[in-house]
Design an enzyme around this catalytic site. Structure first.
Site, short mmCIF file in Angstrom:
data_model
loop_
_atom_site.label_atom_id
_atom_site.label_comp_id
_atom_site.label_asym_id
_atom_site.label_seq_id
_atom_site.Cartn_x
_atom_site.Cartn_y
_atom_site.Cartn_z
N CYS A 96 -6.23 27.19 56.73
CA CYS A 96 -5.13 28.14 56.60
C CYS A 96 -4.28 28.37 57.55
CB CYS A 96 -5.81 29.49 55.91
SG CYS A 96 -6.54 29.04 54.18
N CYS A 121 -8.57 27.88 49.47
CA CYS A 121 -8.67 29.34 50.15
C CYS A 121 -7.80 30.32 49.21
CB CYS A 121 -8.41 29.35 51.50
SG CYS A 121 -9.87 28.65 52.47
N ASN A 176 -9.15 32.60 45.86
CA ASN A 176 -9.77 31.25 46.18
C ASN A 176 -10.11 30.78 44.76
OD1 ASN A 176 -11.53 33.43 46.20
ND2 ASN A 176 -13.15 32.27 47.33
N ILE A 177 -10.16 29.48 44.80
CA ILE A 177 -10.26 28.59 43.47
C ILE A 177 -11.48 27.60 43.81
CG2 ILE A 177 -9.47 27.20 41.81
CD1 ILE A 177 -6.60 28.72 42.28
N GLU A 178 -12.48 27.64 43.48
CA GLU A 178 -13.66 26.66 43.85
C GLU A 178 -13.83 25.58 43.00
OE1 GLU A 178 -17.09 29.39 44.60
OE2 GLU A 178 -16.03 29.73 46.48
N CYS A 202 -9.53 30.87 57.65
CA CYS A 202 -10.04 29.67 58.15
C CYS A 202 -8.97 28.99 58.99
CB CYS A 202 -10.77 28.73 57.10
SG CYS A 202 -9.47 27.84 56.00
N GLU A 215 -5.70 32.20 50.79
CA GLU A 215 -4.27 32.40 51.54
C GLU A 215 -3.44 31.17 51.42
OE1 GLU A 215 -7.57 32.41 52.60
OE2 GLU A 215 -7.62 33.49 54.30
N1 THU Z 1 -12.17 31.60 51.61
C1 THU Z 1 -11.09 31.92 51.40
O1 THU Z 1 -10.59 31.85 50.28
N2 THU Z 1 -10.20 32.44 52.69
C2 THU Z 1 -10.78 32.62 53.83
O2 THU Z 1 -10.13 33.15 54.54
C3 THU Z 1 -12.20 32.37 54.04
C4 THU Z 1 -12.86 31.69 52.98
C5 THU Z 1 -13.04 31.09 50.59
C6 THU Z 1 -13.29 29.54 50.30
C7 THU Z 1 -14.55 29.68 49.23
O3 THU Z 1 -14.21 29.71 48.23
C8 THU Z 1 -15.25 31.19 49.75
O4 THU Z 1 -14.19 31.75 50.44
C9 THU Z 1 -16.38 31.00 50.75
O5 THU Z 1 -16.21 30.34 52.01
#
Ligand code: THU
Length: 139
Positions: A97, A54, A43-45, A94, A56
């Site tokens: 995804c 996300c 994941n990259i915020e 989520c 995935e």
């Molecule tokens: N996130 C994912 O990368 N995949 C998931 O299946 C659930 C959520 C990430 C998004 C965000 O960076 C962090 O998790 C919190 O929601």
């Protein structure tokens, strides 16, 4: 025969790359193609939140942008950075995804949720995304 343990180990490798200054929630994914290639994603915020991607989707977009179109499985791990491996819970993908998976995968695509290297559950996309909406796909 898919080696789920190898895929889970790749997801844990991917998780180490997570860019998560805002949530501290680290997710890793490892996507297996029909040819046996594995694409990792984290994941990259973003400080403006909505551009956050996300793990995935990172894996899918890396693979699709390299020309891949046939996928058989994805392993997913996710936990708070302060939670040791094995003490967290499963991290389920989520809805966004799941929709992306639906774009590229069939109902028998395997989704492996792991909470340790050898503790995981295997679902199909059909189970996690029933009655999927693909209005424009086969018109
Ligand atoms: N996130 C994912 O990368 N995949 C998931 O299946 C659930 C959520 C990430 C998004 C965000 O960076 C962090 O998790 C919190 O929601």
């Amino acid at each position: 025969m898919i080696d789920y343990k190898i895929l889970v180990a790749e997801a844990y490798k991917a998780q180490k790359m997570a860019y998560i200054p805002y949530s501290n929630w680290a997710v890793g994914a490892a996507l297996l193609t029909k040819e046996g290639k594995i694409y990792r994603g984290c994941n990259i915020e973003s400080s403006t939140f909505s551009p956050t991607n996300c793990a995935e989707r990172t894996a899918f977009f890396k693979a699709v942008s390299e020309g891949e179109r046939d996928f058989v499985a994805i392993a997913i791990v996710g936990n708070d950075v302060n939670t040791p491996i094995g003490q967290g819970d499963y991290c389920s993908p989520c809805g966004v995804c799941r929709q992306v998976m639906t774009e590229f995968c069939q109902e028998d695509f395997k989704i492996i949720l792991a909470k340790d290297y050898d503790i995981y559950q295997v679902y199909t996309l059909g189970q996690l995304m029933p009655l999927a909406s693909l209005p424009l796909k086969n018109q």
